[in-house]
Design an enzyme around this catalytic site. Structure first.
Site, PDB file in Angstrom:
ATOM      1  N   HIS A  17      88.259  54.936  80.008  1.00 64.99           N
ATOM      2  CA  HIS A  17      88.211  56.326  80.793  1.00 64.99           C
ATOM      3  C   HIS A  17      87.253  56.384  81.549  1.00 64.99           C
ATOM      4  O   HIS A  17      87.520  57.508  82.518  1.00 64.99           O
ATOM      5  CB  HIS A  17      88.428  57.485  79.767  1.00 64.99           C
ATOM      6  N   ASP A  30      89.963  52.058  74.243  1.00 69.22           N
ATOM      7  CA  ASP A  30      89.196  52.828  75.277  1.00 69.22           C
ATOM      8  C   ASP A  30      87.950  51.881  75.576  1.00 69.22           C
ATOM      9  O   ASP A  30      86.797  52.450  76.036  1.00 69.22           O
ATOM     10  CB  ASP A  30      88.586  53.894  74.754  1.00 69.22           C
ATOM     11  N   SER A  35      79.388  58.429  77.834  1.00 75.65           N
ATOM     12  CA  SER A  35      80.567  57.602  77.631  1.00 75.65           C
ATOM     13  C   SER A  35      80.338  56.042  77.987  1.00 75.65           C
ATOM     14  O   SER A  35      79.887  55.799  79.222  1.00 75.65           O
ATOM     15  CB  SER A  35      81.740  58.217  78.203  1.00 75.65           C
ATOM     16  N   ILE A  88     103.930  42.092  63.757  1.00 73.87           N
ATOM     17  CA  ILE A  88     104.854  41.395  62.759  1.00 73.87           C
ATOM     18  C   ILE A  88     106.065  42.224  63.040  1.00 73.87           C
ATOM     19  O   ILE A  88     107.341  41.779  62.142  1.00 73.87           O
ATOM     20  CB  ILE A  88     104.306  41.656  61.255  1.00 73.87           C
TER      21      ILE A  88
END
Length: 520
Positions: free
Chosen positions: A162, A192, A265, A320
């Protein structure tokens, strides 16, 4: 006139006899004054038989005592070693990203990826997602900033998706103030994470990813670029592990209480060995500032994702082909299980690896390659961490019997959602539902019965039933009309069951629901 204050005859006889130089009250007052002054000018010196008043300053004694006390260990040595590997990441975006940003910044908006919705609700420590970045310069130009860290001496670095998502230009500033242009090598929205590489970098300081997860209570250091203040270090502990913040099926965040703020971040969380144990990606914050709850992507996840991004620019995940859900205690009771563990298969997808291996709705997957599956989220993370094409062994509880199933993983495809149309139908009193045959409702398919109305005060409403849901099975038997549902409920009630297990399809996903039986 006689001054009684100085006249010895005015003092009672028992007080006049052998009057001391200092009264007890005066001694007490003197002691309190000395104590209040912190014994600034005098101290007590012990000697055989008593104490004497000495003139040595008391603060000298205090300083000597402090110097002998054990001093707390700081983080300076670790910080000095790891801080040069941490970088500031700045991005510039054009008109298209800015327009998307304006749309996504509405307070009640629930559009966009789950991580972006999470940030709009709780706040993010970034270089924020679109809609939370700063606009600078001309119309439509948007800039954002975050953090990151080098993982190799030739300039590969990790940050958050982000932070760089939609970026036209990426710049990296190192701890010593040098600025480099960087390009995005690959991104993964589901975790992310993003991998970038600086241009012209060589022999750069880099950090090592830890081999495993930290323990709850371990020290961590968060280093990053909060509010654009590069190279900021905060300390705290790991306060929880395995956190699910609603970002997706692969949520497995480490929770730390080291202060993390906007601009952090993509920055690393270090352990006391100087290894990266997590990548800081989100905070819980009603105000937008740190309140001591931050979430980091664990190092094993980072290592797996970044390796694939470096190799091919994208991430491929094992698949799966089943829709799964947690085994609640009600569901466990309905299936005759002693523990509410494992992942319940609500529906195997047509032509998927699981369906071809014989796995059916109602089966419970209990282990993968011998490793116990605690719940549905753990199964998703385990399968998603494996590469397509790998052969795996599943232990499955099928109709009360433990069976081993071998299959080859496919590649996770994109998913879509659809909704069925409601219609009028017949009541099922004990459940608080009104249902109609699915074959009579446009878009509902040929199998099951469609929920056309839900009593808001019923147990079914409490379990999340809504108009348009399609009930496929009740108590392990397929249903095609309201009478089938009523008969299955009647049988369960006669057998003294507390609840009845249903397989329900909402949109194009199905799941099991254990509904308590009413008295109607």
């Amino acid at each position: 006139m006689t001054d009684h204050r100085s006249d010895p005859s005015s003092v009672p006889f028992n007080s006049r006899a052998r009057r001391p130089l200092f009264t007890a009250r005066k001694i007490a007052l003197m002691a309190s004054v000395v104590a209040g002054l912190g014994v600034a000018a005098i101290g007590l010196d012990s000697f055989p038989g008593g104490f004497g008043i000495v003139s040595s300053p008391a603060h000298a004694q205090v300083n000597n005592d402090v110097s002998k006390a054990a001093q707390p260990t700081g983080f300076a040595d670790i910080v000095q070693r790891v801080k040069p590997s941490v970088i500031s990441v700045k991005v510039t975006m054009g008109d298209k990203a800015a327009d998307a940003s304006d749309r996504s910044d509405e307070g009640s908006d629930q559009s966009g990826p789950p991580m972006e919705r999470f940030f709009r609700q709780f706040g993010g420590p970034e270089g924020t997602p679109p809609g939370m970045r700063n606009h600078h310069g001309g119309h439509g130009v948007m800039m954002g900033q975050g953090s990151g860290f080098f993982i190799s001496p030739d300039g590969y670095a990790v940050t958050n998706n982000h932070v760089v998502d939609g970026a036209d230009k990426v710049e990296v500033t190192t701890d010593d103030g040098k600025t480099y242009s960087a390009k995005v090598i690959g991104t993964d929205k589901r975790t992310d994470l993003a991998l970038i590489k600086v241009e012209g970098g060589a022999d750069l300081p880099f950090a090592k990813l830890a081999a495993g997860k930290p323990r709850i209570g371990d020290w961590v250091l968060a280093v990053g670029n909060p509010f654009g203040l590069g190279g900021t270090v905060t300390a705290g502990i790991v306060s929880a592990s395995g956190r699910d913040i609603g970002n997706g099926p692969y949520d497995d965040f480490i929770q730390i209480d080291a202060p993390v703020n906007k601009g952090n971040s993509g920055g690393p969380a270090f352990n006391m060995q100087g290894e990266v144990v997590g990548v800081n990606t989100a905070i819980y914050s009603p105000s937008g500032g740190s309140v001591g709850i931050a979430f980091s992507i664990p190092a094993p996840t980072v290592k797996n994702v970044i390796a694939q991004l470096k190799d091919k620019g994208t991430v491929s995940r094992g698949w799966i082909g089943v829709q799964i859900q947690p085994v609640t205690q009600d569901i466990a009771d309905s299936l005759g299980l002693t523990k509410a563990e494992g992942a319940l298969v609500s529906e195997p997808q047509a032509n998927g690896p699981a369906a071809e291996a014989g796995i059916e709705s109602g089966d419970v997957i209990t282990s993968v390659n011998g490793e116990t599956v605690k719940d549905a989220r753990e199964l998703s993370r385990t399968i998603g961490s494996l590469a397509p094409g790998n052969s795996i062994k599943l232990n499955v509880l099928h109709k009360g019997k433990d069976e081993a199933v071998n299959l080859t993983l496919g590649q996770l495809p994109a998913t879509q959602e659809a909704n069925a149309d409601p219609a009028h139908g017949s009541d099922v009193p004990r459940l608080g539902l009104t249902v109609a045959p699915a074959s009579l409702v446009a878009g509902a398919g040929k199998n099951g019965v469609v929920v056309t109305d839900v009593d808001p005060k019923s147990a079914a409403a409490e379990r999340g039933f809504k108009e348009g849901d399609v009930i496929l099975e009740v108590a392990g038997k397929s249903v095609a009309n309201p009478s089938d549902v009523r008969e299955a409920v009647k049988t369960a009630h006669a057998d003294n069951k507390n609840n009845v297990l249903m397989r329900v399809r909402s949109g194009n996903t199905s799941h099991y629901v254990a509904v308590p039986l009413g008295n109607g």
